[in-house]
Design a protein around this motif. Sequence first.
Motif, PDB file in Angstrom:
ATOM      1  N   LYS A 174       0.935  -1.204  -0.268  1.00 17.99           N
ATOM      2  CA  LYS A 174      -0.096   0.184   0.123  1.00 17.99           C
ATOM      3  C   LYS A 174       0.876   1.333   0.044  1.00 17.99           C
ATOM      4  CE  LYS A 174      -4.332  -1.255   1.929  1.00 17.99           C
ATOM      5  NZ  LYS A 174      -4.851  -1.944   3.474  1.00 17.99           N
TER       6      LYS A 174
ATOM      7  N   GLY B 284       1.987  -4.200  -5.798  1.00 21.57           N
ATOM      8  CA  GLY B 284       1.266  -5.577  -5.535  1.00 21.57           C
ATOM      9  C   GLY B 284       2.548  -6.397  -4.857  1.00 21.57           C
TER      10      GLY B 284
ATOM     11  N   ASP C  93       0.933  -4.874 -10.259  1.00 17.95           N
ATOM     12  CA  ASP C  93      -0.586  -4.932  -9.854  1.00 17.95           C
ATOM     13  C   ASP C  93      -0.951  -4.337  -8.500  1.00 17.95           C
ATOM     14  OD1 ASP C  93      -2.905  -5.762  -9.584  1.00 17.95           O
ATOM     15  OD2 ASP C  93      -2.325  -8.005  -9.786  1.00 17.95           O
TER      16      ASP C  93
ATOM     17  N   ASP D 167      -3.438  -4.453  -6.867  1.00 15.09           N
ATOM     18  CA  ASP D 167      -4.261  -5.329  -6.303  1.00 15.09           C
ATOM     19  C   ASP D 167      -4.025  -5.995  -5.026  1.00 15.09           C
ATOM     20  OD1 ASP D 167      -7.208  -5.487  -6.713  1.00 15.09           O
ATOM     21  OD2 ASP D 167      -6.865  -7.267  -7.951  1.00 15.09           O
TER      22      ASP D 167
ATOM     23  N   LYS E 213      -0.905 -11.329  -3.368  1.00 13.31           N
ATOM     24  CA  LYS E 213      -1.668 -12.799  -4.022  1.00 13.31           C
ATOM     25  C   LYS E 213      -0.635 -13.980  -3.417  1.00 13.31           C
ATOM     26  CE  LYS E 213      -4.083 -11.151  -7.669  1.00 13.31           C
ATOM     27  NZ  LYS E 213      -4.978 -10.171  -6.796  1.00 13.31           N
TER      28      LYS E 213
ATOM     29  N   ASN F 229      -6.265 -14.448  -2.834  1.00 14.45           N
ATOM     30  CA  ASN F 229      -5.951 -13.004  -2.289  1.00 14.45           C
ATOM     31  C   ASN F 229      -5.395 -13.019  -1.053  1.00 14.45           C
ATOM     32  OD1 ASN F 229      -6.104 -10.820  -4.114  1.00 14.45           O
ATOM     33  ND2 ASN F 229      -8.295 -11.426  -4.479  1.00 14.45           N
TER      34      ASN F 229
END
Length: 339
Positions: free
Chosen positions: A245, A250, A315, A317, A320, A330
């Motif tokens: 963050k 990612g 990424d 997102d 992972k 996730n």
Amino acid sequence: RTELSTIGEFGLIKLINSKFELKNPESLKGIGDDAAIIDTAGKELVVSTDLLLEGIHFDLAYTPLKHLGYKAVAVNVSDIAAMNAIPKQITVSLGLSNRFSVEAIEELYEGIKIACDEYKVDLVGGDTSASRSGLVISITALGTAQKENIVQRNTAKANDIICVSGDLGAAFMGLQTLEREKQVFLANPDMQPQLDKDKDYVIERQLKPNARMDVIYELRDLGVVPTSMIDVSDGLASELLHLCKNSGTGAVIFEDKIPIDDQTYLVATELTFSPMTAALNGGEDYELLFTIKQEDFETIKNMSDISFLGYMTNDVDGVKLMMKSGSLINVTSPGFEHF
Ligand code: TPP
């Protein structure tokens, strides 16, 4: 048992002061004035504070005061390590009820002193007060580093390699073990508490965490400055999410690269926890999670106690986890949410 009231606050300060000597030349003045005086010798000063509250962070039913003193210092030193800085001084402030005798406080400071000697830090100040809500320990740690060595959590880049020291999940399984032993003990007050030898490692990881200054010194010797770093107080998942963050990246990590000790596996299985959940979300490992540039991999690949978990991605997102089965899941994290 000597009541605290017999020596009073100033007697306590004098007693504490008599047990500690300054060892760093940068500690110009320690306890004894309104403030300590520190020479930073032209380096950056790194400051961190941690508050430890009885019932929230520790339970005195199974935490010896000596261990608590040691742990309180170690978790602060770990925060300084996570900045790639060298810890130099601490201040210790205590909230005490009259439940504690002078001898009990001496025991706490014995642990503090062992940690100060191990991590080569000076006790240079603090405060004491009466407390009506259990034992309160607030420690501030000061460290120094050359500006170019300081490592923050917002500077990882895609393709950097994710590394972690030691193994994960043991301290959490230690806590679960101690909590269960406490319940049995409370239900059978005549029973002597017996520590299970098969659980000695996980219990030690909970009661006596190690700040990984050895990793900081080894990286320094190898000439490698991580691109980002954080210490694992809340669990791998939470800390890696923080790195991502803050850095705007990612991450992909591989299930079979996550270091979990054999005893953690056995205890987790016995207590019906998933070892992977203990490693991802348990917390209090106080290992160092850091990223390095790909080109530094050759230099550190033979470091003894480091695992390479995966890599940062573009990424945004989140994190992972690549399972051994080939599926990608996730990673989310509850972390240790106070409010
Ligand atoms: N409850 C008790 C009685 N003992 C424990 N060891 C825990 C809970 C678990 N625990 C204590 S501190 C902590 C965890 C999981 C993690 C981090 O605490 P926090 O105050 O958020 O540390 P910070 O991130 O501020 O360094």
